[in-house]
Design an enzyme around this catalytic site. Structure first.
Site, mmCIF file in Angstrom:
data_model
loop_
_atom_site.group_PDB
_atom_site.id
_atom_site.type_symbol
_atom_site.label_atom_id
_atom_site.label_comp_id
_atom_site.label_asym_id
_atom_site.label_seq_id
_atom_site.Cartn_x
_atom_site.Cartn_y
_atom_site.Cartn_z
ATOM 1 N N GLY A 153 -11.214 -3.337 -6.926
ATOM 2 C CA GLY A 153 -10.749 -2.655 -5.608
ATOM 3 C C GLY A 153 -9.658 -1.712 -5.738
ATOM 4 O O GLY A 153 -9.371 -0.990 -6.718
ATOM 5 N N CYS A 154 -9.035 -1.539 -4.526
ATOM 6 C CA CYS A 154 -8.252 -0.399 -4.320
ATOM 7 C C CYS A 154 -6.768 -0.562 -5.199
ATOM 8 O O CYS A 154 -5.896 0.380 -5.627
ATOM 9 C CB CYS A 154 -7.706 -0.340 -2.786
ATOM 10 S SG CYS A 154 -8.820 0.046 -1.847
ATOM 11 N N TYR A 155 -6.414 -1.834 -5.317
ATOM 12 C CA TYR A 155 -5.082 -1.966 -6.181
ATOM 13 C C TYR A 155 -5.598 -1.703 -7.799
ATOM 14 O O TYR A 155 -4.355 -2.278 -8.487
ATOM 15 C CB TYR A 155 -4.670 -3.290 -5.846
ATOM 16 C CG TYR A 155 -5.420 -4.514 -6.289
ATOM 17 C CD1 TYR A 155 -5.555 -5.116 -7.731
ATOM 18 C CD2 TYR A 155 -6.175 -5.334 -5.396
ATOM 19 C CE1 TYR A 155 -6.434 -6.113 -8.041
ATOM 20 C CE2 TYR A 155 -7.057 -6.199 -5.771
ATOM 21 C CZ TYR A 155 -6.984 -6.947 -7.114
ATOM 22 O OH TYR A 155 -7.933 -7.831 -7.298
#
Length: 382
Positions: A153-155
């Site tokens: 995901g985004c991290y």
């Protein structure tokens, strides 16, 4: 030996859309008047003006379109396999392009210097993947070590940078190419669910590549010293953000409570994270925050009592590109490097993802863009 990010290159696919245009196209596809009003409201408060996509689904009659209509004009959503076929083709092209430019624009580094590739993506799968094609098409050494961090995901850029730093600290000769590529718009869900509408309004496509090495940066050229990384989990928030594979693409759970949850926990989390590295929230010179959405940036800024312009780079990237998942924070870090006007800054970078997971990095920016372009006394005399 410490590791440095020497350069960051970014790239986006060909289709560019204004947020107002995509808003109106989604409203055209909606049937229920209440859904139309919800789309209008969510898109208007997104803080986004422009986004990019590999598909032409917002352009009438475009060839690169996944969505088709039946005889009665109803949309036929593509299956996961069809979406992933587009990912396989487009991810190859975009990753090769951004990797080529990253190496070409990093003085002192040659393609034969690369020892590792770390490829990060959560929006598609292919094997051999884009990392393989980067080696083949750029003519890198065939014994380059390849690693893929998938579905985080985004991290995900943070574990990738942490892994790159560990390679460089273990082997001072290592040169690591970190590639983050996300084609989020392939998983657009056309329905009246609030989570889907919110995701449709935020996510976009983009890629970034960073050159990481223990070599000392060229004098005055802006770079980041990677000082440390740390992860954290926000309590009681697992159900607020999730990402799973469905029959019609990847389905996201994205609660509207996420900004409030982050805002209510971020100062306490950072006090512990930075404290363990001998720093304080108030001692940071600059902030690079993943722009998951305008409300997230607002809550972080409010909770940390940051100055009004502290998140300017994050807001700029959100406005011009939207949320490109893992690639986005590298866009932010590049924006800050390109506009650096001082020779040194201590910087805290962070991103949020499913779980809720918080990933952080403590960086030191060294060098100054203005100093690189400023004429020297010798050049003026010449």
């Amino acid at each position: 030996m410490p590791a440095y990010i020497h350069h960051i290159a970014t790239g986006n696919p060909a289709y560019t859309y204004s947020q107002a245009y995509t808003r109106d196209r989604l409203k055209d596809w909606a049937v229920d008047p209440k859904t139309k009003r919800l789309i209008h409201a969510i898109y208007n408060r997104s803080g986004i003006e422009t986004r990019h996509s590999v598909t032409g689904d917002f352009v009438m009659g475009a060839e690169a379109s996944l969505y088709r209509s039946d005889a009665e004009g109803r949309l036929i959503p593509p299956g996961t396999a069809e979406r992933n076929r587009v990912y396989t083709h487009c991810a190859r092209e975009l990753s090769v392009d951004v990797a080529r430019r990253a190496l070409a624009d990093t003085p002192g580094f040659e393609k034969q210097d690369v020892t590792h590739i770390i490829y990060t993506s959560c929006t598609g799968f292919a094997n051999p993947g884009p990392d393989y094609h980067v080696i083949r098409e750029l003519g890198l050494r065939e014994n380059v070590q390849r690693y893929t961090l998938g579905f985080m995901g985004c991290y995900a850029a943070f574990p990738a940078m942490r892994m790159a730093a560990q390679f460089c600290e273990a082997d001072p000769q290592a040169v690591v190419l970190v590639i983050c590529l996300e084609l989020c718009t392939l998983h657009m869900q056309i329905n009246d669910h609030h989570d889907s509408i919110l995701a449709n309004s935020l996510f976009a496509d983009g890629a970034a590549a960073a050159v990481v090495s223990a070599r000392l940066p060229i004098d005055k050229k802006p770079a980041y010293l990677l000082r440390g990384f740390e992860s954290a989990l926000v309590p009681s928030s697992e159900s607020e953000m999730a990402w799973e594979i469905g029959n019609e693409g990847f389905n996201i759970v994205l609660s509207s409570y996420v900004p409030d949850i982050i805002g209510g926990n971020i100062r306490q989390l950072l006090n512990g994270i930075l404290g363990r590295q001998g720093c304080k929230v108030d001692s940071m010179d600059e902030w690079a925050v993943h722009p998951g959405g305008r409300s997230i940036l607002d809550k972080v800024q409010e909770s940390l009592a940051l100055r009004p312009d502290a998140l300017e780079a994050s807001r700029t990237i959100l406005r011009d590109y939207g949320n490109m998942s893992s690639a986005t924070i590298l866009f932010v870090l590049k924006e800050m490097l390109d506009s650096a006007e001082t020779d040194h800054a201590t910087l805290c970078a962070m991103a949020f993802g499913p779980g809720l997971t918080v990933e952080t990095a403590l960086l030191e920016r060294i060098g100054c863009r203005a100093a690189v372009s400023r004429p020297t006394a010798e050049s003026m005399q010449a």
